[in-house]
Design an enzyme around this catalytic site. Structure first.
Site, mmCIF file in Angstrom:
data_model
loop_
_atom_site.group_PDB
_atom_site.id
_atom_site.type_symbol
_atom_site.label_atom_id
_atom_site.label_comp_id
_atom_site.label_asym_id
_atom_site.label_seq_id
_atom_site.Cartn_x
_atom_site.Cartn_y
_atom_site.Cartn_z
ATOM 1 C CD GLU A 12 -26.347 -2.393 27.320
ATOM 2 O OE1 GLU A 12 -26.034 -1.273 26.891
ATOM 3 O OE2 GLU A 12 -27.408 -2.828 27.144
ATOM 4 N N GLY A 78 -24.810 7.280 29.070
ATOM 5 C CA GLY A 78 -24.067 8.696 28.691
ATOM 6 C C GLY A 78 -23.894 9.443 29.966
ATOM 7 C CB ILE A 153 -29.162 12.470 26.008
ATOM 8 C CG1 ILE A 153 -30.620 11.932 26.699
ATOM 9 C CG2 ILE A 153 -29.054 13.907 26.353
ATOM 10 C CD1 ILE A 153 -31.742 12.648 25.989
ATOM 11 C CG MET A 174 -32.297 5.161 26.140
ATOM 12 S SD MET A 174 -32.245 5.036 24.479
ATOM 13 C CE MET A 174 -34.005 4.860 23.782
ATOM 14 C CD GLU A 175 -32.416 0.074 28.099
ATOM 15 O OE1 GLU A 175 -32.552 0.474 26.982
ATOM 16 O OE2 GLU A 175 -31.328 0.473 28.850
ATOM 17 C CG ASP A 198 -22.852 8.289 25.164
ATOM 18 O OD1 ASP A 198 -23.572 9.346 25.616
ATOM 19 O OD2 ASP A 198 -23.331 7.233 25.300
#
Length: 236
Positions: A12, A78, A153, A174-175, A198
């Site tokens: 990333e 996601g 997820i 997640m951040e 995803d």
């Protein structure tokens, strides 16, 4: 103008670091901060590590040690929007925690106690991101709600519950909300830009491994195009 850029994982931030010039680095608490020039702007890029605690530590250190005028969170997510494909981009219109529940004390679902329910990105950063969209070619981008939690997820049942709580959610990761919360408390403008790796379903682990590099590249490209849109007096 100095811009802080945070990604959780090496794919990333790798493209951003490779494009930087005049670099110097220091490591604090096992987190490397790389300062230099990118797209004609002074930047500090860091790989925070995965999850909300890691992101909070990195954001706090970035702000305290480097005093950026704004923070950009880049990376993968996601997707929850049918019109978007893997590799497409979501620009935060707002950011929320999806795994917080203190509703027993009168807060909204997702709202941490003594914090706003949603963290709103700086309009000038969102505007710059939208100007950059036109240069992305075949990559599509939208503004939308990005939700954050300390879980990857890939469960349709959990996805259904999340959408019941946050029906306008465009992406989850997640951040972002942790970074946004730290920026909110320090009074530092922010924006979250995520490329889809995803579609938050049963295939997510396979999709993520296959497409994280693509998502990282698209998100990094968006960040560089955004930086080109910023003028020295852009900070508001």
């Amino acid at each position: 103008m100095k811009i802080g850029i945070i990604g959780a994982m090496e794919p990333e931030v790798a493209h951003l670091i490779a494009a930087m010039t005049n670099t110097s680095s220091q490591t604090i608490a096992d987190i490397e901060f790389i300062a230099g020039t990118l797209a004609g702007k002074d930047v500090v890029v860091t790989r925070s590590g995965i999850g909300k605690v890691a992101a909070s530590i990195a954001t706090t250190l970035l702000i305290e040690k480097y005093a950026p005028d704004a923070v950009i969170n880049t990376g993968s997510a996601g997707g929850f929007v049918d019109s978007l494909s893997i590799g497409d981009i979501v620009i935060s219109s707002e950011v929320r925690h999806h795994d917080v529940d203190v509703t027993a004390f009168g807060y909204e679902i997702g709202q941490m106690a003594q914090q706003p329910a949603a963290f709103i990105p700086a309009p000038y950063l969102v505007e710059a991101a939208n100007k950059a969209i036109a240069q992305l070619g075949e990559v599509r981008a939208i503004e939308g709600l990005i939700c954050t939690g300390d879980s990857f997820i890939c469960d349709p049942v959990r996805t259904k519950t999340m959408l019941e709580h946050f029906p306008t959610m465009a992406a989850c990761e997640m951040e972002g909300a942790a970074i946004a919360q730290v920026c909110h408390q320090f009074g530092v403008p922010f924006v979250v830009i995520r490329s889809l790796s995803d579609n938050a379903n049963n295939d997510s682990p396979v999709d993520f491994d296959a497409y994280i590099v693509k998502a990282g590249y698209h998100s990094a490209l968006m960040v560089m195009l955004l930086l080109e849109q910023l003028e020295p007096n852009s900070v508001k």
